[in-house]
Design a protein around this motif. Structure first.
Motif, PDB file in Angstrom:
ATOM      1  N   THR A  19       0.839  -1.214   0.000  1.00  0.00           N
ATOM      2  CA  THR A  19       0.000   0.000   0.000  1.00  0.00           C
ATOM      3  C   THR A  19       0.867   1.254   0.000  1.00  0.00           C
ATOM      4  OG1 THR A  19      -0.134   0.028   2.384  1.00  0.00           O
ATOM      5  CG2 THR A  19      -1.902  -1.125   1.225  1.00  0.00           C
ATOM      6  N   ILE A  20       0.344   2.266  -0.667  1.00  0.00           N
ATOM      7  CA  ILE A  20       1.029   3.567  -0.711  1.00  0.00           C
ATOM      8  C   ILE A  20       0.331   4.496   0.285  1.00  0.00           C
ATOM      9  CG2 ILE A  20       1.590   5.551  -2.140  1.00  0.00           C
ATOM     10  CD1 ILE A  20       1.478   3.648  -4.565  1.00  0.00           C
ATOM     11  N   HIS A  21       1.132   4.995   1.189  1.00  0.00           N
ATOM     12  CA  HIS A  21       0.566   5.910   2.192  1.00  0.00           C
ATOM     13  C   HIS A  21       0.564   7.317   1.589  1.00  0.00           C
ATOM     14  CE1 HIS A  21       0.624   2.809   5.240  1.00  0.00           C
ATOM     15  NE2 HIS A  21       1.895   2.529   4.941  1.00  0.00           N
ATOM     16  N   TYR A  22      -0.603   7.791   1.228  1.00  0.00           N
ATOM     17  CA  TYR A  22      -0.702   9.105   0.585  1.00  0.00           C
ATOM     18  C   TYR A  22      -1.311  10.158   1.496  1.00  0.00           C
ATOM     19  CZ  TYR A  22      -5.482   7.517  -0.104  1.00  0.00           C
ATOM     20  OH  TYR A  22      -6.729   7.049   0.089  1.00  0.00           O
ATOM     21  N   GLU A  23      -1.758   9.819   2.688  1.00  0.00           N
ATOM     22  CA  GLU A  23      -2.340  10.832   3.577  1.00  0.00           C
ATOM     23  C   GLU A  23      -1.227  11.674   4.180  1.00  0.00           C
ATOM     24  OE1 GLU A  23      -2.956   8.185   7.566  1.00  0.00           O
ATOM     25  OE2 GLU A  23      -4.419   7.992   5.941  1.00  0.00           O
ATOM     26  N   ARG A  24      -1.584  12.955   4.445  1.00  0.00           N
ATOM     27  CA  ARG A  24      -0.576  13.886   4.985  1.00  0.00           C
ATOM     28  C   ARG A  24      -0.477  13.693   6.485  1.00  0.00           C
ATOM     29  NH1 ARG A  24      -1.472  19.713   2.530  1.00  0.00           N
ATOM     30  NH2 ARG A  24       0.421  19.955   3.713  1.00  0.00           N
ATOM     31  N   ARG A  25       0.709  13.497   6.939  1.00  0.00           N
ATOM     32  CA  ARG A  25       0.929  13.361   8.375  1.00  0.00           C
ATOM     33  C   ARG A  25       1.880  14.484   8.803  1.00  0.00           C
ATOM     34  NH1 ARG A  25      -0.378   8.270  10.743  1.00  0.00           N
ATOM     35  NH2 ARG A  25      -1.209   6.852   9.162  1.00  0.00           N
ATOM     36  N   LEU A  26       1.327  15.749   8.770  1.00  0.00           N
ATOM     37  CA  LEU A  26       2.139  16.916   9.140  1.00  0.00           C
ATOM     38  C   LEU A  26       1.987  17.172  10.626  1.00  0.00           C
ATOM     39  CD1 LEU A  26       1.206  19.241   6.168  1.00  0.00           C
ATOM     40  CD2 LEU A  26       3.275  17.889   6.430  1.00  0.00           C
ATOM     41  N   PRO A  27       3.020  17.654  11.256  1.00  0.00           N
ATOM     42  CA  PRO A  27       2.888  17.962  12.683  1.00  0.00           C
ATOM     43  C   PRO A  27       1.945  19.161  12.865  1.00  0.00           C
ATOM     44  CG  PRO A  27       5.012  18.698  11.856  1.00  0.00           C
ATOM     45  CD  PRO A  27       4.365  17.933  10.750  1.00  0.00           C
ATOM     46  N   LYS A  28       1.227  19.180  13.981  1.00  0.00           N
ATOM     47  CA  LYS A  28       0.288  20.267  14.271  1.00  0.00           C
ATOM     48  C   LYS A  28       1.089  21.522  14.605  1.00  0.00           C
ATOM     49  CE  LYS A  28      -3.572  21.478  17.153  1.00  0.00           C
ATOM     50  NZ  LYS A  28      -4.371  21.173  18.311  1.00  0.00           N
ATOM     51  N   LYS A  29       0.790  22.608  13.856  1.00  0.00           N
ATOM     52  CA  LYS A  29       1.507  23.871  14.092  1.00  0.00           C
ATOM     53  C   LYS A  29       0.488  24.961  14.403  1.00  0.00           C
ATOM     54  CE  LYS A  29       5.445  23.083  11.087  1.00  0.00           C
ATOM     55  NZ  LYS A  29       6.207  23.553   9.958  1.00  0.00           N
ATOM     56  N   GLY A  30       0.770  25.782  15.373  1.00  0.00           N
ATOM     57  CA  GLY A  30      -0.054  26.944  15.658  1.00  0.00           C
ATOM     58  C   GLY A  30      -1.319  26.608  16.432  1.00  0.00           C
ATOM     59  N   PRO A  31      -2.030  27.679  16.836  1.00  0.00           N
ATOM     60  CA  PRO A  31      -3.246  27.477  17.629  1.00  0.00           C
ATOM     61  C   PRO A  31      -4.395  26.966  16.757  1.00  0.00           C
ATOM     62  CG  PRO A  31      -2.899  29.802  17.199  1.00  0.00           C
ATOM     63  CD  PRO A  31      -1.711  29.080  16.644  1.00  0.00           C
ATOM     64  N   SER A  32      -5.383  26.446  17.411  1.00  0.00           N
ATOM     65  CA  SER A  32      -6.550  25.933  16.698  1.00  0.00           C
ATOM     66  C   SER A  32      -7.420  27.095  16.229  1.00  0.00           C
ATOM     67  CB  SER A  32      -7.355  25.012  17.621  1.00  0.00           C
ATOM     68  OG  SER A  32      -7.934  25.788  18.665  1.00  0.00           O
ATOM     69  N   GLY A  33      -8.396  26.786  15.424  1.00  0.00           N
ATOM     70  CA  GLY A  33      -9.307  27.826  14.927  1.00  0.00           C
ATOM     71  C   GLY A  33     -10.080  28.481  16.063  1.00  0.00           C
ATOM     72  N   LEU A  34     -10.508  27.684  17.021  1.00  0.00           N
ATOM     73  CA  LEU A  34     -11.236  28.242  18.163  1.00  0.00           C
ATOM     74  C   LEU A  34     -10.340  29.185  18.968  1.00  0.00           C
ATOM     75  CD1 LEU A  34     -13.849  28.188  19.783  1.00  0.00           C
ATOM     76  CD2 LEU A  34     -12.893  26.313  21.115  1.00  0.00           C
ATOM     77  N   ALA A  35      -9.080  28.806  19.139  1.00  0.00           N
ATOM     78  CA  ALA A  35      -8.156  29.666  19.889  1.00  0.00           C
ATOM     79  C   ALA A  35      -7.926  30.977  19.134  1.00  0.00           C
ATOM     80  CB  ALA A  35      -6.836  28.945  20.122  1.00  0.00           C
ATOM     81  N   MET A  36      -7.763  30.898  17.803  1.00  0.00           N
ATOM     82  CA  MET A  36      -7.577  32.134  17.028  1.00  0.00           C
ATOM     83  C   MET A  36      -8.821  33.012  17.084  1.00  0.00           C
ATOM     84  SD  MET A  36      -5.249  31.220  13.719  1.00  0.00           S
ATOM     85  CE  MET A  36      -6.237  29.904  13.070  1.00  0.00           C
ATOM     86  N   PHE A  37      -9.996  32.406  17.027  1.00  0.00           N
ATOM     87  CA  PHE A  37     -11.245  33.158  17.126  1.00  0.00           C
ATOM     88  C   PHE A  37     -11.344  33.859  18.481  1.00  0.00           C
ATOM     89  CE2 PHE A  37     -15.876  33.432  17.755  1.00  0.00           C
ATOM     90  CZ  PHE A  37     -16.206  34.159  16.608  1.00  0.00           C
ATOM     91  N   ALA A  38     -10.963  33.131  19.539  1.00  0.00           N
ATOM     92  CA  ALA A  38     -10.995  33.716  20.884  1.00  0.00           C
ATOM     93  C   ALA A  38      -9.984  34.867  21.001  1.00  0.00           C
ATOM     94  CB  ALA A  38     -10.702  32.641  21.922  1.00  0.00           C
ATOM     95  N   MET A  39      -8.803  34.711  20.403  1.00  0.00           N
ATOM     96  CA  MET A  39      -7.811  35.793  20.454  1.00  0.00           C
ATOM     97  C   MET A  39      -8.316  37.029  19.705  1.00  0.00           C
ATOM     98  SD  MET A  39      -4.040  34.075  20.229  1.00  0.00           S
ATOM     99  CE  MET A  39      -4.342  33.026  18.832  1.00  0.00           C
ATOM    100  N   CYS A  40      -8.896  36.819  18.541  1.00  0.00           N
ATOM    101  CA  CYS A  40      -9.444  37.962  17.779  1.00  0.00           C
ATOM    102  C   CYS A  40     -10.547  38.647  18.567  1.00  0.00           C
ATOM    103  CB  CYS A  40      -9.966  37.490  16.428  1.00  0.00           C
ATOM    104  SG  CYS A  40      -8.671  37.073  15.268  1.00  0.00           S
ATOM    105  N   GLY A  41     -11.400  37.848  19.211  1.00  0.00           N
ATOM    106  CA  GLY A  41     -12.459  38.427  20.040  1.00  0.00           C
ATOM    107  C   GLY A  41     -11.887  39.232  21.196  1.00  0.00           C
ATOM    108  N   GLY A  42     -10.823  38.713  21.816  1.00  0.00           N
ATOM    109  CA  GLY A  42     -10.190  39.445  22.920  1.00  0.00           C
ATOM    110  C   GLY A  42      -9.573  40.755  22.454  1.00  0.00           C
TER     111      GLY A  42
END
Length: 136
Positions: A19-42
């Motif tokens: 089998t060929i592994h074609y899925e992306r296994r990138l490391p998680k970088k940066g805050p999540s969308g909810l965290a960015m939304f909360a920062m913008c709100g703040g």
């Protein structure tokens, strides 16, 4: 037409390809969308806080400006009255000098025949706007 060439056909190996592994296994970088939304709100909440504080400051400065004008009005009126009196006395003196040869002329006498006070209208026209003014 028939294919007369003989040869071996390329086939997959027995058991198939791995089998060929074609899925992306990138490391998680940066805050999540909810965290960015909360920062913008703040950030926006802090900005609106500063806006309202600035409006309060502007309102206080406007109130202070209005009260300073209210307290200055009597002094400004008194200054205008002194200026009007000085101008009236100067005008009466000029009238007395101009009309000194006219018998029976009373300098400064009102042209109205009533007892009610009517202030003189003395226009303060700048020299360069007076008729006949010649610039040197």
């Amino acid at each position: 037409m028939s294919n007369t060439t003989t040869g071996t056909q390329d086939l997959p190996p027995k058991g198939g390809y791995s089998t060929i592994h074609y899925e992306r296994r990138l490391p998680k970088k940066g805050p999540s969308g909810l965290a960015m939304f909360a920062m913008c709100g703040g950030i926006m909440a802090y900005g609106w806080y500063k806006v309202y504080k600035g409006l309060d400051e502007r309102r206080e400065l406007d109130r202070e400006h209005a009260w300073s004008r209210i307290h200055l009005v009597p002094m400004l009126i008194a200054e205008a009255d002194r200026d009007e009196y000085r101008r009236k006395m100067a005008a009466v003196e000029r009238e007395r000098e101009i009309m000194k040869d006219v018998p029976g002329w009373e300098a400064g006498k009102s042209v109205y025949n009533g007892k009610r006070y009517v202030p003189d209208v003395i226009a303060n026209v700048p020299l360069h706007q007076q008729p006949g003014f010649k610039k040197d």
